[in-house]
Design an enzyme around this catalytic site. Sequence first.
Site, PDB file in Angstrom:
ATOM      1  N   THR A   2      -3.530  -4.050  26.619  1.00  9.25           N
ATOM      2  CA  THR A   2      -2.419  -4.726  25.936  1.00  9.25           C
ATOM      3  C   THR A   2      -2.507  -4.366  24.459  1.00  9.25           C
ATOM      4  O   THR A   2      -3.440  -4.796  23.771  1.00  9.25           O
ATOM      5  CB  THR A   2      -2.519  -6.253  26.111  1.00  9.25           C
ATOM      6  OG1 THR A   2      -2.471  -6.556  27.501  1.00  9.25           O
ATOM      7  CG2 THR A   2      -1.368  -6.947  25.406  1.00  9.25           C
ATOM      8  N   LYS A  22       5.689  -7.064  28.021  1.00 12.15           N
ATOM      9  CA  LYS A  22       4.495  -7.922  28.004  1.00 12.15           C
ATOM     10  C   LYS A  22       4.536  -8.876  26.801  1.00 12.15           C
ATOM     11  O   LYS A  22       4.283 -10.072  26.926  1.00 12.15           O
ATOM     12  CB  LYS A  22       3.255  -7.015  27.947  1.00 12.15           C
ATOM     13  CG  LYS A  22       1.943  -7.688  27.659  1.00 12.15           C
ATOM     14  CD  LYS A  22       1.244  -8.166  28.898  1.00 12.15           C
ATOM     15  CE  LYS A  22      -0.052  -8.895  28.538  1.00 12.15           C
ATOM     16  NZ  LYS A  22      -0.609  -9.617  29.658  1.00 12.15           N
ATOM     17  N   LYS A  42      -4.379 -13.162  20.551  1.00 11.75           N
ATOM     18  CA  LYS A  42      -4.264 -11.706  20.391  1.00 11.75           C
ATOM     19  C   LYS A  42      -2.832 -11.246  20.727  1.00 11.75           C
ATOM     20  O   LYS A  42      -2.219 -10.486  19.973  1.00 11.75           O
ATOM     21  CB  LYS A  42      -5.264 -11.002  21.320  1.00 11.75           C
ATOM     22  CG  LYS A  42      -5.113  -9.495  21.290  1.00 11.75           C
ATOM     23  CD  LYS A  42      -5.722  -8.780  22.487  1.00 11.75           C
ATOM     24  CE  LYS A  42      -5.172  -7.362  22.520  1.00 11.75           C
ATOM     25  NZ  LYS A  42      -5.633  -6.571  23.635  1.00 11.75           N
TER      26      LYS A  42
END
Length: 299
Positions: free
Chosen positions: A98, A173, A248
């Site tokens: 990611t 995402k 994050k």
Amino acid sequence: MKIAFLGLGHMGLPMAKNLAASGHDVVGFDVAAAAVSAAADAGLATAGSGVDAATSADVVITMFQTGAQVLDAYRGAGGAPGLLDVATPGALFVDCSTIAVDEARAAHALAEAVGHRSLDAPVSGGVVGAENATLAFMVGGTDEDFAFAQPLLEAMGRRVVHCGGAGLGQAAKVCNNMILAVSQIAVAEAFVLGERLGLSHQALFDVASNASGQCWALTTNCPVPGPVPTSPANRDYQPGFAGALMNKDLGLAEHAIEATGVDARMGMLARQIYRDFAAGEGAGKDFSGVIDTIRADSA
Ligand code: NAD
């Protein structure tokens, strides 16, 4: 077809194992020696370095923590060869980490500049999804590269969605996790408000879960113990999805919001709330534990 799988951490090792179990020729590597030993113990073929694993590979899959790690590994650091230098010409690079949308696009550009192919393919579903091969993949890249990778991704996941061109897997995402962060905070605030008004957790759940307040943050990840026995609230907020990881991902959302100039005030507020949450004990707790900070900060 030789597949190099680099990054054998919480997610990468079970993913690589599932890929190998589906009959593919997989060679793994991680810069952490303990991760390589764990992979070897699990029966995975391992290499002595990332470059060794990627030499003559037809597919190179990476599952690192950050975009900088991906770009450094692709390019090579300090004059040493990188993964792009040693893979079979025209190899497919699939980055499942990611990372930021612009970092993913930079990785695509590096691969294409030397004649390789490339996909960004971040996942959701956590370690349990990685172990059970039930991950959801969000994929950015060309139709041809997606079609080539689809059977490989299906060996590691249950849902594989082609989101569009380079970087759009990461875009999906980051957008999804921004929705999740905002909705988890909203559900937590509603439970605390209900408490102050004398409303029981179960009554609020029974109403909202069958009304327009219905969402995953309520019906799967319910932030109070009781209504959903499997939610992290029933085990003192053991993750689940840790506050540090949500923080994050919201950092990546913040980066994208600033880059695009979108008026995403809710997303930015969620970013601030989870940054504070993850600065303390929340880092290791499920992100639904944010309800405790809302209670503590209430008058
Ligand atoms: P992790 O830290 O457990 O694993 C990452 C691994 O990459 C580490 O073992 C590290 O040593 C290795 N690594 C870094 N640079 C390397 C290099 N150049 N060559 C070889 N190995 C290298 O992290 P994780 O939990 O497995 O997460 C991986 C990615 O997936 C992250 O980007 C994370 O945000 C994302 N993700 C995690 C989860 C989760 O629940 N853990 C869920 C969805 C997405």
